[in-house]
Enzyme design. Sequence first.
Site, short mmCIF file in Angstrom:
data_model
loop_
_atom_site.label_atom_id
_atom_site.label_comp_id
_atom_site.label_asym_id
_atom_site.label_seq_id
_atom_site.Cartn_x
_atom_site.Cartn_y
_atom_site.Cartn_z
N ASN A 1 44.82 41.54 38.09
CA ASN A 1 43.66 40.98 37.54
C ASN A 1 42.17 41.28 38.35
O ASN A 1 41.89 40.99 39.55
CB ASN A 1 43.77 39.22 37.94
CG ASN A 1 42.74 38.31 37.65
OD1 ASN A 1 41.52 38.42 37.72
ND2 ASN A 1 43.03 36.90 37.06
N ASP B 1 48.31 33.17 44.51
CA ASP B 1 48.67 32.50 43.25
C ASP B 1 47.77 31.39 43.23
O ASP B 1 47.64 30.65 44.15
CB ASP B 1 50.16 31.94 43.17
CG ASP B 1 50.58 31.77 42.07
OD1 ASP B 1 50.78 32.73 41.07
OD2 ASP B 1 50.81 30.80 41.63
N PHE C 1 36.18 34.78 35.73
CA PHE C 1 37.19 34.86 34.67
C PHE C 1 37.79 33.69 34.54
O PHE C 1 37.53 32.66 35.23
CB PHE C 1 38.17 36.02 35.33
CG PHE C 1 38.87 35.59 36.36
CD1 PHE C 1 40.25 35.12 36.52
CD2 PHE C 1 38.19 35.73 37.67
CE1 PHE C 1 40.79 34.53 37.40
CE2 PHE C 1 38.81 35.10 38.81
CZ PHE C 1 40.57 34.62 39.03
N LYS D 1 30.13 32.64 44.16
CA LYS D 1 31.63 31.83 43.92
C LYS D 1 32.39 31.81 45.13
O LYS D 1 33.05 30.81 45.49
CB LYS D 1 32.20 32.81 42.86
CG LYS D 1 33.40 31.93 42.36
CD LYS D 1 34.35 32.56 41.20
CE LYS D 1 35.67 32.23 41.08
NZ LYS D 1 36.17 32.87 39.82
P1 IMP Z 1 47.86 33.99 38.61
O1 IMP Z 1 47.44 35.34 38.37
O2 IMP Z 1 49.36 33.79 38.37
O3 IMP Z 1 47.57 33.10 40.06
O4 IMP Z 1 47.27 32.84 37.68
C1 IMP Z 1 45.89 32.42 37.76
C2 IMP Z 1 45.26 31.89 36.53
O5 IMP Z 1 44.73 30.55 36.88
C3 IMP Z 1 44.41 32.71 35.76
O6 IMP Z 1 44.81 33.44 34.87
C4 IMP Z 1 43.34 31.56 35.47
O7 IMP Z 1 43.87 31.04 34.17
C5 IMP Z 1 43.44 30.54 36.59
N1 IMP Z 1 42.47 30.73 37.43
C6 IMP Z 1 42.91 30.95 38.77
N2 IMP Z 1 41.77 31.29 39.70
C7 IMP Z 1 40.82 31.14 38.90
C8 IMP Z 1 39.40 31.07 39.23
O8 IMP Z 1 38.91 31.44 40.15
N3 IMP Z 1 38.61 31.15 38.06
C9 IMP Z 1 39.21 30.53 36.93
N4 IMP Z 1 40.38 30.53 36.55
C10 IMP Z 1 41.23 30.54 37.44
#
Ligand code: IMP
Length: 197
Positions: free
Chosen positions: A10, A70, A150, A173
């Site tokens: 990401n 996560d 994002f 942020k």
């Molecule tokens: P991960 O990559 O499995 O941790 O998924 C995290 C998901 O949670 C992201 O794809 C977003 O949809 C949401 N998310 C986590 N952190 C953020 C943030 O800082 N801003 C906005 N959405 C977030």
Amino acid sequence: MKRILIATQNEGKMDEFNAAFNPLGYSCISLNDVGFKEEIIENGLTFFDNAYIKAKYISDKYNLVTLADDSGLIVEALPNELGVKSKRFSKEATHEANNLLLLEKMKNIVDRTAYFISQLVLYYPGGKFYTYQGRVYGEIGFDLRGNFGFGYDPLFIVDVIYKRMAELTKTEKNQVSHRGNALNKLIEDIKNEVIVI
Ligand code: IMP
């Protein structure tokens, strides 16, 4: 510059990791940078489980200290719908589709309370690890605003400053966000030499 491997593809998260670590003399390397193309199965029930799965998998594969995050959004009015499943909320699983689905589900809901959680796991070859959690509280807006960040950032109104997360630069942020809060705890430990990377 010292380097830290981050178990993510990401690029939004990577910008925030770099904004936090570059001033300390670390540059962050992503899974895209090392050409990692697999999908890690994140089948844990908690943010910790999934962060641990990602950090361990990548550390084992590259034999390097690895940091994983996560994270997800918790919306009080939609219990069990987001959380660890935030990335795959809509069937398209894109940031745009997720935001539109959330707006639609929230259109008649008065209680808009929400928060983000970030769980970090820093994993060392051999199995030692450290973990940190950060949160930020706020609410879900009725429209999308802001061009930074994002994910759900354009919908999330940060308590106290009453701005959308997507209206903040990555440095701003990090000063308020869940990930920034968790990273601050990790960085304190690095500065105090509690941990060494
Ligand atoms: P991960 O990559 O499995 O941790 O998924 C995290 C998901 O949670 C992201 O794809 C977003 O949809 C949401 N998310 C986590 N952190 C953020 C943030 O800082 N801003 C906005 N959405 C977030």
